[in-house]
Every structure is written in structure tokens, then in C-alpha cells.
Scaffold this motif. Structure first.
Motif, PDB file in Angstrom:
ATOM      1  N   VAL A 350       0.835  -1.202   0.000  1.00  9.33           N
ATOM      2  CA  VAL A 350       0.000   0.000   0.000  1.00  9.33           C
ATOM      3  C   VAL A 350       0.870   1.253   0.000  1.00  9.33           C
ATOM      4  O   VAL A 350       0.652   2.181  -0.803  1.00  9.33           O
ATOM      5  N   GLN A 351       1.863   1.319   0.882  1.00 10.46           N
ATOM      6  CA  GLN A 351       2.671   2.543   0.937  1.00 10.46           C
ATOM      7  C   GLN A 351       3.560   2.685  -0.298  1.00 10.46           C
ATOM      8  O   GLN A 351       3.854   3.798  -0.737  1.00 10.46           O
ATOM      9  N   ARG A 352       3.956   1.563  -0.901  1.00 11.70           N
ATOM     10  CA  ARG A 352       4.743   1.646  -2.139  1.00 11.70           C
ATOM     11  C   ARG A 352       3.852   2.037  -3.314  1.00 11.70           C
ATOM     12  O   ARG A 352       4.293   2.738  -4.230  1.00 11.70           O
ATOM     13  N   ALA A 353       2.591   1.585  -3.303  1.00  7.58           N
ATOM     14  CA  ALA A 353       1.655   1.994  -4.350  1.00  7.58           C
ATOM     15  C   ALA A 353       1.438   3.500  -4.322  1.00  7.58           C
ATOM     16  O   ALA A 353       1.385   4.161  -5.369  1.00  7.58           O
ATOM     17  N   ILE A 354       1.304   4.062  -3.119  1.00  5.80           N
ATOM     18  CA  ILE A 354       1.137   5.511  -3.003  1.00  5.80           C
ATOM     19  C   ILE A 354       2.393   6.230  -3.485  1.00  5.80           C
ATOM     20  O   ILE A 354       2.314   7.274  -4.140  1.00  5.80           O
ATOM     21  N   ALA A 355       3.572   5.645  -3.226  1.00  8.45           N
ATOM     22  CA  ALA A 355       4.815   6.231  -3.732  1.00  8.45           C
ATOM     23  C   ALA A 355       4.848   6.222  -5.253  1.00  8.45           C
ATOM     24  O   ALA A 355       5.434   7.119  -5.886  1.00  8.45           O
ATOM     25  N   ASP A 356       4.209   5.221  -5.869  1.00  7.41           N
ATOM     26  CA  ASP A 356       4.182   5.146  -7.325  1.00  7.41           C
ATOM     27  C   ASP A 356       3.309   6.219  -7.959  1.00  7.41           C
ATOM     28  O   ASP A 356       3.391   6.467  -9.167  1.00  7.41           O
ATOM     29  N   LEU A 357       2.445   6.872  -7.176  1.00  7.19           N
ATOM     30  CA  LEU A 357       1.568   7.904  -7.717  1.00  7.19           C
ATOM     31  C   LEU A 357       2.329   9.165  -8.097  1.00  7.19           C
ATOM     32  O   LEU A 357       1.888   9.926  -8.966  1.00  7.19           O
ATOM     33  N   GLY A 358       3.465   9.400  -7.444  1.00  5.37           N
ATOM     34  CA  GLY A 358       4.220  10.597  -7.747  1.00  5.37           C
ATOM     35  C   GLY A 358       5.315  10.833  -6.733  1.00  5.37           C
ATOM     36  O   GLY A 358       5.356  10.196  -5.678  1.00  5.37           O
ATOM     37  N   PRO A 359       6.217  11.759  -6.996  1.00  2.00           N
ATOM     38  CA  PRO A 359       7.327  12.023  -6.078  1.00  2.00           C
ATOM     39  C   PRO A 359       6.856  12.672  -4.784  1.00  2.00           C
ATOM     40  O   PRO A 359       5.850  13.386  -4.741  1.00  2.00           O
ATOM     41  N   GLY A 360       7.590  12.384  -3.712  1.00  4.69           N
ATOM     42  CA  GLY A 360       7.345  13.056  -2.444  1.00  4.69           C
ATOM     43  C   GLY A 360       6.276  12.452  -1.582  1.00  4.69           C
ATOM     44  O   GLY A 360       5.948  13.008  -0.526  1.00  4.69           O
ATOM     45  N   VAL A 361       5.715  11.283  -1.973  1.00  4.60           N
ATOM     46  CA  VAL A 361       4.685  10.651  -1.161  1.00  4.60           C
ATOM     47  C   VAL A 361       4.985   9.162  -1.029  1.00  4.60           C
ATOM     48  O   VAL A 361       5.784   8.597  -1.776  1.00  4.60           O
ATOM     49  N   GLY A 362       4.321   8.523  -0.068  1.00  3.62           N
ATOM     50  CA  GLY A 362       4.491   7.090   0.126  1.00  3.62           C
ATOM     51  C   GLY A 362       5.801   6.735   0.799  1.00  3.62           C
ATOM     52  O   GLY A 362       6.525   7.600   1.311  1.00  3.62           O
ATOM     53  N   MET A 363       6.123   5.448   0.774  1.00  2.00           N
ATOM     54  CA  MET A 363       7.346   4.929   1.374  1.00  2.00           C
ATOM     55  C   MET A 363       7.805   3.717   0.576  1.00  2.00           C
ATOM     56  O   MET A 363       7.031   3.120  -0.181  1.00  2.00           O
ATOM     57  N   ALA A 364       9.065   3.349   0.799  1.00  2.98           N
ATOM     58  CA  ALA A 364       9.549   2.057   0.321  1.00  2.98           C
ATOM     59  C   ALA A 364       9.005   0.955   1.227  1.00  2.98           C
ATOM     60  O   ALA A 364       8.220   1.214   2.153  1.00  2.98           O
ATOM     61  N   GLU A 365       9.403  -0.281   0.982  1.00  2.87           N
ATOM     62  CA  GLU A 365       8.944  -1.392   1.804  1.00  2.87           C
ATOM     63  C   GLU A 365       9.836  -1.552   3.033  1.00  2.87           C
ATOM     64  O   GLU A 365      11.062  -1.358   2.966  1.00  2.87           O
ATOM     65  N   ALA A 366       9.203  -1.917   4.137  1.00  2.00           N
ATOM     66  CA  ALA A 366       9.931  -2.185   5.379  1.00  2.00           C
ATOM     67  C   ALA A 366      10.448  -3.619   5.375  1.00  2.00           C
ATOM     68  O   ALA A 366       9.898  -4.497   4.692  1.00  2.00           O
ATOM     69  N   GLY A 367      11.489  -3.881   6.168  1.00  2.00           N
ATOM     70  CA  GLY A 367      12.004  -5.232   6.315  1.00  2.00           C
ATOM     71  C   GLY A 367      10.971  -6.162   6.917  1.00  2.00           C
ATOM     72  O   GLY A 367      10.054  -5.743   7.632  1.00  2.00           O
ATOM     73  N   LEU A 368      11.117  -7.451   6.629  1.00  2.00           N
ATOM     74  CA  LEU A 368      10.128  -8.443   7.043  1.00  2.00           C
ATOM     75  C   LEU A 368      10.561  -9.158   8.317  1.00  2.00           C
ATOM     76  O   LEU A 368      11.725  -9.140   8.692  1.00  2.00           O
ATOM     77  N   VAL A 369       9.576  -9.812   8.958  1.00  2.00           N
ATOM     78  CA  VAL A 369       9.794 -10.553  10.204  1.00  2.00           C
ATOM     79  C   VAL A 369       9.091 -11.912  10.075  1.00  2.00           C
ATOM     80  O   VAL A 369       8.416 -12.166   9.085  1.00  2.00           O
ATOM     81  N   PRO A 404      10.434   9.630   1.315  1.00  2.00           N
ATOM     82  CA  PRO A 404      10.873  10.759   0.482  1.00  2.00           C
ATOM     83  C   PRO A 404      11.637  11.832   1.246  1.00  2.00           C
ATOM     84  O   PRO A 404      12.165  12.765   0.620  1.00  2.00           O
ATOM     85  N   TRP A 405      11.711  11.695   2.601  1.00  2.00           N
ATOM     86  CA  TRP A 405      12.348  12.747   3.401  1.00  2.00           C
ATOM     87  C   TRP A 405      13.467  12.231   4.297  1.00  2.00           C
ATOM     88  O   TRP A 405      14.330  13.001   4.697  1.00  2.00           O
ATOM     89  N   THR A 406      13.450  10.952   4.632  1.00  2.00           N
ATOM     90  CA  THR A 406      14.382  10.452   5.639  1.00  2.00           C
ATOM     91  C   THR A 406      14.912   9.075   5.270  1.00  2.00           C
ATOM     92  O   THR A 406      14.265   8.314   4.535  1.00  2.00           O
TER      93      THR A 406
END
Length: 531
Positions: A350-369, A404-406
């Protein structure tokens, strides 16, 4: 009369204080390390009609959805709710996360007998009666093989007095009955603190005023989330991913999400219906964890100032279907691992899909457990001869996704807890259990690269001292590690190995129960986050 901004802020702070008092009580009085050290618990307050008001520092996968379903189910099953009641609930088929998360619900009833609010305490148990000594039965083909005691809104107190039938049942079935009993008392105590503090708040402002506050707080929060969604790019994105191969699912579990963002209407819709049916293993999500995992991905992509409550949740719709591995499970599907593995896959997509909408939004994927660094350990302590079961959370899990910021947050843990849980002290764990941690360290060059990198992975090595040690884990991310977003790269995969007495390293399976003999150790390597 409508509340002004200052009144709304003051009452919000007072309600958050109620939840913090509950959390502090539980953390200070619980017996098991998974609660009093790792803080694998959540507390919240809901209105009498089961709308989420306040959560304080709770785990998102515990509270975004679920407390509302459980509170409504409890009221439906017990139309005679009254002051002095308490209910034990852990059913994955009636709003809970998974059977290991015991919940205590206490109705807050005014002097006239009207049910005004509900306080809820949820805490992960060290043992919940599973057929094997772990709360994560990854290979269980159904709830019967899983073996956990299931309590669908069962009354455990009436007139502030325990229903001893239920207590005896738990003490007979749970491997560490005294530890469970102490945790139960801590949970009930935390809920009663919440009940008392809501009553005190109502005495200050009035019951009707407090209910008016909740309605206006929801309306304000809905406006805030609509404004935040209005800043997102419009679009519809479908992304596919997969959980690694696991017992019962040798080909893994495909996961698909479709995210539709409507900034003009201030709405987000996440469709999880295009996923496989429930699987013959413990990876199936519950209704609450399916919805929560999608909501976490959306709210991770919004400003931190946006409140998470019933009002803001009005603007995000999650579409689910029955008998789906990412949906609403059909009894007797096992949901033993519903808070982590596949749930994290949903949040990541979900957060990567939002990142695909455009720059400056969403997140990459977090590590798994859950790698062996977060295993449930069990055995008999040779120092006392007493059996033990507990989940350990060593700092060998990092996982933070690049944004996109950190850069990725090193102590993020995993998507479902969002860094809210605390990592164990090695020295305290070695005092409490017959184990020795020989090393823990950050693994260089394991982070997903990018303008803002993911968190690097970490390594932990530990084993028993003078008696055998059994550990149960279910590690994802060795085959399908955390992917990057916006051009960032993938983080390093997970890995787990056994170090034999002679020093030889042997690969371990992704999931299972492993018994270590004195002189042996497990070497756990966690995923890096995507960049």
C-alpha cells in the motif's frame, strides 16, 4: 453548543492521558517480558457505540481496526452490560488480531446504567495454549491444530469479581500459568484504571459533554484527513507481491493490493479482494489485521499530525472478502501469524503503491519478520527447574523503509508495530532465561540504496547455556526482500543459520521449531529496508 478549539484540544489531551495511564499500569505490573519489557500491548478507549476515540502509543496493527469490531461484538453477545463487568476476547473470527493477543474489554457505565464508553487492553501472551510452545503456529493447517484457547467475548468479571471457571481453564491449559495469571491481573488492572479515569473525566465535564466531545473530535479528524488526502496525487495503482514459501504454502502466498486515491473527494480506497482463499497454514489474516495493515500503509503516507480515530478512518475504505488469506477468515482457518508476515506485505504494498503515484509521497517497503532474533523461546531453566516460555525481541531486527524525506528508521522493527515496541536488554534476558547472546551487530551494505536509504539489516547470535533451548520463529524476506520505491533499491534478504558445536554454519528453514543443544547457537540475519 459547539466546543471551541481549545476545549477540543484539552479534552483530547485528557482522553490520551486516560490511555497512557492504562499503558503505564500494564507495563509496570505485567510479569512476562514480552509485555513488561518489549511492550507488545495496546490500550484504547471507544465510545459506547464502538467508535475508536483514543489510542496513545499503541501498535497500529492492534488498534486501527479491531477494537471497534470487538466492542460491538461484545455488546451484541452481552446486551446486559453493566458496571463491574470485564470480558476476555481473543477470537480471530470476531474482530481480534490473533489468538495470542488476549484482550480485556470493560464497559464504562454511568450511574443511570447507560453504557457510555468501552476501555480495551490488548496484550500479546507468552503462551496461549497452542499445541507447540509458540504463539506463532506457522504450520498449523487450522485452528484445531493450532490449539489455542479461543474466548469470543467471554465474561471474566461480574461485579468486579473474577469468574473463576475461566481462570481455572486458562491455568490448566497455559504452560506458564502463574506468568499468565500475573499478566491477566495486570491487564484487568489497566482496564480498571481506564474505567476510573473516564469516570473521573465525566465527573469533571459531564457524560453528555464527553459524548459531544467524541462526536466533534471525529468530525475534526475527518476534516484533517480529507485535507491531507487532498495533497496526494490522484490515481489508481495495483501492485503485486508475495510472502516467501512457508510450511503449507510451498509456493509462497501471492498478495495483491489496489489503491485508489481521490484527492478531490478526500478519499482513499484499498481493495484487497483479489487475493487467494484462506491457506492451510497460520499466515491467514483476520478481518482486523487485513484492514489495519492497509490502513497503516495509508496513514504512513500522511502527515504525522493526522489523528487516527473513527473520524479519520471514515475517509479510508478497505474492501475485503470472506474466506480470503487477506480478508475475513472463515472458521477454522488458522490466523496464528496474522499480525506480522502477510500483514506486513499488505502495508508495504500500500505505501509503495502511493509512492508510485508521484514524487514526495508514500514509502519504500519495510524489512520483514519474524526471524530467530524475535523467536518464542522455551525450555526448563536448569537454575530453578521451572519451565519457561517467552518471546524475546533482541535489537537484531531493524527494517525501517526509506521515505521521500528520511533514511530508514533503524529501530522500526516491522510495519505492524511501527517502532512502538521496545527492544529487550540482552543482560536482562540472560538473567531471566538460560541463554547467552554472543554477538549482535549492524550488517554493512544491507540497506536498500537511494537518495534516502532503507535501514541496514542486523545480526544476532545466541544459544542456550547448560540446557536445551527450543525456539519457534517464522522468518519472511529471504526470497522476497523489501523492495525500494521511487527508484530506490531492494534491501538485503533475511537469513537464519545454526552454528553447530564445532563452529560449522548450517542453513535453517524459513520457519519452524528448532531445539538447540548447549554449545550450539542460532545466527539470525534480518532484512534491510528498501530505499
Amino acid at each position: 453548543m459547539t466546543l471551541d478549539g481549545l476545549q477540543l484540544a484539552v479534552l483530547t489531551s485528557r482522553m490520551e492521558q486516560v490511555v497512557r495511564a492504562m499503558a503505564n499500569t500494564l507495563a509496570r505490573t505485567a510479569r512476562s517480558g514480552v509485555i513488561n519489557t518489549a511492550r507488545d500491548f495496546s490500550c484504547c478507549v471507544l465510545t459506547g457505540d464502538a467508535q475508536l476515540v483514543a489510542t496513545a502509543e499503541s501498535l497500529p496493527v492492534h488498534v486501527m481496526r479491531g477494537p471497534d469490531i470487538m466492542a460491538a461484538y461484545t455488546a451484541r453477545m452481552h446486551p446486559d452490560l453493566r458496571r463491574g463487568d470485564a470480558y476476555l476476547h481473543n477470537s480471530p473470527y470476531h474482530g481480534n488480531s490473533h489468538a495470542a493477543d488476549h484482550c480485556i474489554l470493560v464497559p464504562v457505565v454511568d450511574p443511570a446504567g447507560t453504557h457510555r464508553f468501552t476501555v480495551l487492553v490488548k496484550a500479546h501472551q507468552a503462551d496461549c495454549g497452542n499445541g507447540t510452545p509458540t504463539t506463532y503456529s506457522t504450520s498449523a493447517v487450522d485452528v484445531y491444530e493450532e490449539g489455542a484457547l479461543i474466548f469470543p467475548a467471554v465474561r471474566v468479571q461480574r461485579d468486579f469479581t473474577d469468574v473463576d471457571d475461566v481462570i481455572r481453564m486458562c491455568r490448566m491449559r497455559i504452560r506458564v500459568p502463574d506468568q499468565w495469571w500475573g499478566d491477566y491481573l495486570a491487564m484487568v488492572g489497566a482496564a480498571r484504571i481506564g474505567e476510573r479515569e473516564v469516570e473521573r473525566l465525566a465527573a469533571d465535564v459531564g457524560w453528555d459533554a464527553l459524548e459531544q466531545y467524541a462526536g466533534e473530535w471525529f468530525d475534526f479528524s475527518e476534516q484533517r484527513v480529507a485535507e491531507a488526502i487532498a495533497q496526494l496525487p490522484a490515481g489508481r495503482v495495483t501492485l503485486d507481491g508475495a510472502h516467501d514459501p512457508f510450511p503449507g504454502v510451498p509456493g509462497g502466498v501471492p498478495v495483491s493490493v489496489t489503491v485508489d486515491v481521490d484527492p478531490v473527494g478526500g478519499r482513499v480506497v484499498v481493495d484487497l479482494r483479489d487475493n487467494p482463499d484462506c491457506q492451510p497454514c497460520g499466515l491467514n489474516l483476520t478481518e482486523s489485521t487485513s484492514a489495519s495493515s492497509a490502513l497503516v500503509g495509508v496513514f504512513n503516507s500522511l502527515p504525522a499530525s493526522v489523528p487516527a480515530n473513527a473520524g479519520s478512518l471514515r475517509r479510508v475504505e478497505v474492501l475485503l472478502r470472506e474466506n480470503c488469506v487477506v480478508g475475513i477468515p472463515r472458521h477454522p482457518a488458522s490466523c496464528s501469524v496474522a499480525t506480522t508476515n502477510v500483514a506486513d506485505r499488505v502495508t508495504n504494498l500500500v505505501q509503495r503503491a502511493i509512492a508510485d503515484l508521484g514524487p514526495g509521497v508514500g514509502m519504500a517497503e519495510a524489512g520483514l519478520v519474524q526471524p530467530p532474533a524475535w523467536a518464542v523461546i522455551s525450555g526448563s531453566d536448569p537454575r530453578t527447574g521451572v519451565p519457561f516460555v517467552n518471546q524475546i525481541l533482541f535489537p537484531g531486527v531493524t527494517g525501517g523503509p526509506g521515505t521521500p524525506w528520511t533514511d530508514g528508521w533503524l529501530t522500526f522493527g516491522h510495519a505492524g508495530n511501527a517502532g512502538m515496541m521496545l527492544r529487550d536488554s540482552v543482560e536482562i534476558d540472560e538473567i531471566h532465561h538460560p541463554i547467552l547472546v554472543t554477538q549482535q551487530r549492524i550488517l554493512p551494505d544491507t540497506e536498500g540504496a537511494g537518495e534516502f536509504r532503507g535501514a541496514p539489516g542486523a545480526l544476532v547470535e545466541y544459544g542456550p547455556t547448560t540446557a536445551p533451548l527450543t525456539l519457534g520463529y517464522g522468518s519472511d524476506g529471504a526470497v522476497h526482500p523489501a523492495r525500494g520505491a521511487g527508484g530506490g533499491t531492494t534491501g538485503a534478504p533475511a537469513r537464519q543459520r545454526l552454528r553447530r558445536v564445532d563452529g560449522e554454519l548450517v542453513d535453517l528453514p524459513a520457519s519452524g521449531l528448532v531445539q538447540l543443544q548447549p554449545g550450539e547457537a542460532v545466527v539470525s540475519e534480518s532484512c534491510g529496508g528498501g530505499g
